[in-house]
Write an enzyme that holds these catalytic residues in place. Structure first.
Site, PDB file in Angstrom:
ATOM      1  N   GLU A 273       0.867  -1.193   0.000  1.00  0.00           N
ATOM      2  CA  GLU A 273       0.000   0.000   0.000  1.00  0.00           C
ATOM      3  C   GLU A 273       0.893   1.229   0.000  1.00  0.00           C
ATOM      4  OE1 GLU A 273      -2.953   0.639   3.057  1.00  0.00           O
ATOM      5  OE2 GLU A 273      -3.315  -1.512   3.252  1.00  0.00           O
ATOM      6  N   GLU A 324     -13.107   6.062  -0.323  1.00  0.00           N
ATOM      7  CA  GLU A 324     -13.934   5.151   0.491  1.00  0.00           C
ATOM      8  C   GLU A 324     -14.638   5.953   1.580  1.00  0.00           C
ATOM      9  OE1 GLU A 324     -12.103   1.020   1.103  1.00  0.00           O
ATOM     10  OE2 GLU A 324     -10.342   2.305   0.818  1.00  0.00           O
ATOM     11  N   LYS A 327     -14.601   4.892   5.504  1.00  0.00           N
ATOM     12  CA  LYS A 327     -13.400   4.847   6.330  1.00  0.00           C
ATOM     13  C   LYS A 327     -13.583   5.705   7.580  1.00  0.00           C
ATOM     14  CE  LYS A 327     -10.100   2.295   4.502  1.00  0.00           C
ATOM     15  NZ  LYS A 327      -8.844   2.901   4.046  1.00  0.00           N
ATOM     16  N   GLU A 333      -8.412  10.110   5.235  1.00  0.00           N
ATOM     17  CA  GLU A 333      -8.439   8.651   5.049  1.00  0.00           C
ATOM     18  C   GLU A 333      -9.457   8.239   3.983  1.00  0.00           C
ATOM     19  OE1 GLU A 333      -6.549   6.386   6.419  1.00  0.00           O
ATOM     20  OE2 GLU A 333      -5.789   7.147   8.332  1.00  0.00           O
TER      21      GLU A 333
END
Length: 352
Positions: A273, A324, A327, A333
């Protein structure tokens, strides 16, 4: 091994790393694998079949999935896209303590009943276990060994590699890179993991975010330019014979040094990642994300390696395919998406 008899006195003295570098120098340059993470912590994502078409149209050939959702796996069938498939942390106690046959049944029912084994590149056992879920740490190695035995029985152990993505915080010290070492409290699991990776030719997987280094450090320690691969005259980091102009290289080499100190200098590194947010935090914007990810991809494509391992390309998975909205934590984030929900890139980036 070619040359074994020609250099009987030299080969024993050569390190695994030197041999690897020599092979790379004598072989045609091949880009290190580049993939993307398909995170799904959101309630507004496009249908998976559309996502697969998006990946194919953009030349993405490697994808990391964080769990074994059967519908998602089936959607990749026959696409030629290679997968890294995650084993969720909460499954580790079951797989660690059950008979080996249970690991085989789990692999069949959760993975191989939905996708052909020849599309599975890695099985990533847990995710950042030592950082997020230390409760599961004692179960990591037993799970890996059980799954490996199951893969051997199924005949897939040579083609499917097992490892476990860890946060960069497994190092108790990382600056300068040559001083790096693993957190002593984690050696009970780190050393057996490194032994397994050595025995099976699997990489040490690390989730690496220079963005976090930047926002959590003083500007004089980690500047924005240093995090974004923008060399600053007079502000590079000198570490013995090596010079570092970016956090990415320095972080990877810190891990390399730590492995060498444990006697496992031949283990490769895969960045499972890495990314830069486009919104929601300091220096989180489209321009910076484009610069950061563009440089990561460019380094992999030309097998740049690192100062400690020049010419040894680092396999990398960019985070994330989409934003997303589910999250938790800081707002940034939620904003690592390289593509919008409409399939349009948030910024220019090529994967091949």
């Amino acid at each position: 091994m070619p040359g074994r008899q020609a250099f009987p006195l030299l080969i024993p003295q050569l390190s695994l790393l030197f041999l690897l570098q020599l092979c790379l120098l004598l072989s045609p340059a091949v880009s290190a694998p580049i993939g993307i993470c398909y995170g799904r912590v959101a309630n507004n994502l496009p249908p998976t079949n559309d996502v697969v078409k998006l990946l194919q149209s953009n030349g993405v050939t490697n994808v990391r999935l964080f769990n074994t959702d059967s519908a998602v796996l089936r959607s990749f069938t026959g696409t030629g896209i290679k997968l890294m498939i995650g084993v969720p942390n909460e499954i580790l106690p079951f797989l660690a303590t059950s008979p080996q046959s249970a690991a085989m049944d789990w692999l069949r029912s959760n993975i191989f009943n939905h996708i052909s084994a020849d599309q599975v590149r890695y099985i990533a056992v847990g995710n950042e276990v030592f950082l997020k879920d230390s409760f599961y740490a004692p179960h990591l190695i037993p799970t890996i060994l059980n799954l490996h035995q199951a893969l051997q029985t199924l005949g897939f152990a040579d083609s499917i590699k097992l490892s476990s993505p860890q946060a960069a915080s497994v190092l108790s010290k990382s600056y300068p890179p040559s001083s790096a070492s693993f957190d002593p409290s984690l050696r009970f699991a780190i050393v057996p993991l490194l032994q397994f990776l050595t025995d099976t030719g699997s990489p040490f997987m690390v989730n690496l975010y220079p963005y976090f280094s930047y926002i959590n450090s003083k500007p004089e320690e980690v500047s924005l330019d240093y995090a974004l691969f923008r060399p600053e005259p007079g502000r590079t980091v000198r570490d013995g014979a090596y010079e570092y102009s970016n956090v990415y290289d320095a972080s990877i080499d810190a891990l390399v040094y730590a492995m060498e100190k444990e006697g496992f200098g031949g283990v490769t590194v895969a960045v499972t990642e890495t990314g830069w947010p486009t919104s929601g935090g300091e220096a989180a914007n489209v321009d910076n994300a484009a610069v950061y990810n563009g440089n990561v991809v460019a380094r992999a494509m030309r097998n740049a390696g690192t100062p400690r391992r020049p010419g040894v390309g680092v396999e990398v998975y960019l985070f994330d395919l989409f934003d997303e909205n589910g999250k938790v934590g800081e707002e940034f984030e939620k904003h690592f998406g390289i593509f919008g929900l409409d399939g349009v890139k948030a910024y220019g980036l090529d994967f091949n």
